[in-house]
Design a protein around this motif. Structure first.
Motif, PDB file in Angstrom:
ATOM      1  N   VAL A   1      39.089  69.356 -67.597  1.00  0.00           N
ATOM      2  CA  VAL A   1      39.182  68.371 -68.871  1.00  0.00           C
ATOM      3  C   VAL A   1      40.140  68.871 -69.480  1.00  0.00           C
ATOM      4  O   VAL A   1      41.644  68.037 -70.104  1.00  0.00           O
ATOM      5  N   LEU A   2      40.386  69.484 -70.247  1.00  0.00           N
ATOM      6  CA  LEU A   2      40.801  70.583 -70.992  1.00  0.00           C
ATOM      7  C   LEU A   2      42.189  70.601 -69.919  1.00  0.00           C
ATOM      8  O   LEU A   2      43.856  70.363 -71.224  1.00  0.00           O
ATOM      9  N   THR A   3      42.783  71.766 -68.939  1.00  0.00           N
ATOM     10  CA  THR A   3      43.575  72.199 -68.371  1.00  0.00           C
ATOM     11  C   THR A   3      44.590  71.524 -68.358  1.00  0.00           C
ATOM     12  O   THR A   3      44.843  70.992 -68.314  1.00  0.00           O
ATOM     13  N   THR A   4      43.484  69.920 -67.656  1.00  0.00           N
ATOM     14  CA  THR A   4      44.699  68.393 -67.772  1.00  0.00           C
ATOM     15  C   THR A   4      45.145  67.951 -68.517  1.00  0.00           C
ATOM     16  O   THR A   4      46.095  68.012 -68.205  1.00  0.00           O
ATOM     17  N   LEU A   5      44.158  67.544 -70.170  1.00  0.00           N
ATOM     18  CA  LEU A   5      45.190  67.361 -70.946  1.00  0.00           C
ATOM     19  C   LEU A   5      46.605  68.409 -71.128  1.00  0.00           C
ATOM     20  O   LEU A   5      47.488  67.915 -71.671  1.00  0.00           O
ATOM     21  N   THR A   6      45.974  69.854 -71.565  1.00  0.00           N
ATOM     22  CA  THR A   6      47.531  70.548 -71.017  1.00  0.00           C
ATOM     23  C   THR A   6      48.587  70.319 -71.130  1.00  0.00           C
ATOM     24  O   THR A   6      49.519  70.121 -71.112  1.00  0.00           O
TER      25      THR A   6
ATOM     26  N   ASP B   1      40.073  80.182 -63.915  1.00  0.00           N
ATOM     27  CA  ASP B   1      40.347  78.547 -64.508  1.00  0.00           C
ATOM     28  C   ASP B   1      41.015  78.535 -65.125  1.00  0.00           C
ATOM     29  O   ASP B   1      41.401  76.921 -65.550  1.00  0.00           O
ATOM     30  N   SER B   2      42.092  78.802 -64.872  1.00  0.00           N
ATOM     31  CA  SER B   2      43.498  78.607 -66.609  1.00  0.00           C
ATOM     32  C   SER B   2      44.067  77.423 -65.798  1.00  0.00           C
ATOM     33  O   SER B   2      44.980  76.530 -66.151  1.00  0.00           O
ATOM     34  N   THR B   3      44.214  77.034 -64.207  1.00  0.00           N
ATOM     35  CA  THR B   3      44.575  75.986 -63.262  1.00  0.00           C
ATOM     36  C   THR B   3      44.010  75.160 -62.897  1.00  0.00           C
ATOM     37  O   THR B   3      44.164  74.080 -61.729  1.00  0.00           O
TER      38      THR B   3
END
Length: 312
Positions: A88-93, A256-258
């Motif tokens: 979720v956080l990665t997508t929002l970023t 998990d950065s992408t």
């Protein structure tokens, strides 16, 4: 007179029936032409959505019959799965970075094309081409090669490959989206061409320079088009999959950065065979996109200007 009195109501009913028949025939013809769309929407959209909603309340592994578990998938998603919240956080970023950059670049190029005297058609086609190619896996794989160790970016900047660095990998994914700015650019260009030249002339007479004209004339008059592009590109950004899958080789790495939302959904559903859990994730994504879209529409009242209404 008696005969006329007897037959007049019948004649009127016959005339009314004759008038209704063509209308019914037109409606029937319309449904015949609409039937492929109705059938496709029902079989390919509504029915799968209903099945997906049911599966979101089950434990289903693609091989055995689904087992009803109620809200367990949703509870596990929100309280027991740290990778879910990382996605979720990665997508929002990703959305916050990619969408503004893409729209800004599209607007800059549209402004440049608007002022061109020659070659506008060629450049418009050239800038639009990435929007046709960028969603393909082949282009995403080439993009990964560009940002790998020893790739073009490494040779030019000497920073190493971005695809293998947790702090840079998501930026490489976002840049692929930014590169596909052709569709919003064409929409911006169409909007710019609808702005009356008299407004710029009046602003120039009042002493407004190019920047003041852009802020006071272009942006307000273009705000409905900007809002349209913002909603469209935000919805698409929440569903990003191919660039993240290609650059991370389907793993969401490094670290998990992408790991964007749809990539983790794919991992849960088709790699781990937890299709019930993946269905629950899909419905949460649908509701989240609906909520974000509703917020955008709500806030648009304060900054979108419609010339026909004469107000913000």
């Amino acid at each position: 007179m008696t005969t006329t009195g007897i037959h007049t109501p019948t004649a009127r009913r016959s005339a009314a029936t004759a008038q209704r028949r063509p209308r019914r025939e037109r409606q029937g013809a319309a449904w015949v032409f609409l039937s492929p769309w109705v059938l496709g929407a029902t079989v390919l959209t509504l029915l799968p959505m209903a099945v997906s909603l049911y599966l979101s309340f089950t434990d289903y592994d693609l091989f055995n019959p689904p087992h009803w578990v109620g809200l367990r998938n949703y509870v596990q998603m929100f309280t027991e799965d740290p990778r879910y919240w990382r996605s979720v956080l990665t997508t929002l970023t990703y959305v916050v970075v990619a969408v503004p950059l893409q729209l800004a670049l599209a607007l800059v190029v549209a402004l440049a094309l608007k002022g061109m005297k020659r070659g506008k058609g060629f450049y418009r086609s050239a800038f639009y081409a990435p929007s046709l190619l960028g969603a393909s896996m082949s282009v995403a794989l080439v993009w990964r090669a560009v940002f790998n160790d020893g790739g073009t970016v490494d040779h030019l900047l000497g920073t190493g490959g971005w695809a293998d660095k947790p702090g840079w990998a998501l930026l490489a994914v976002a840049l692929l989206t930014v590169w596909q700015f052709g569709a919003p650019m064409v929409i911006f260009l169409a909007g710019l061409q609808q702005i009356p030249a008299e407004l710029y002339e009046a602003a120039s007479v009042d002493g407004a320079g190019k920047w003041r004209q852009f802020v006071s004339v272009t942006v307000p008059m273009l705000s409905p088009v900007l809002f349209f592009n913002l909603v469209l590109q935000t919805i698409q950004a929440f569903q990003v999959f191919t660039p993240a899958f290609a650059i991370s080789a389907g793993k969401g790495g490094p670290a998990d950065s992408t790991l964007v939302y749809t990539l983790y959904l794919y991992d849960r559903g088709f790699v781990a065979s937890h299709m019930g859990y993946a269905s629950a994730m899909a419905w949460v994504l649908l509701l989240a996109i609906g909520a974000v879209t509703a917020v955008l529409f709500r806030t648009s009242r304060t900054w979108v200007f419609y010339a026909s209404e004469g107000e913000r």
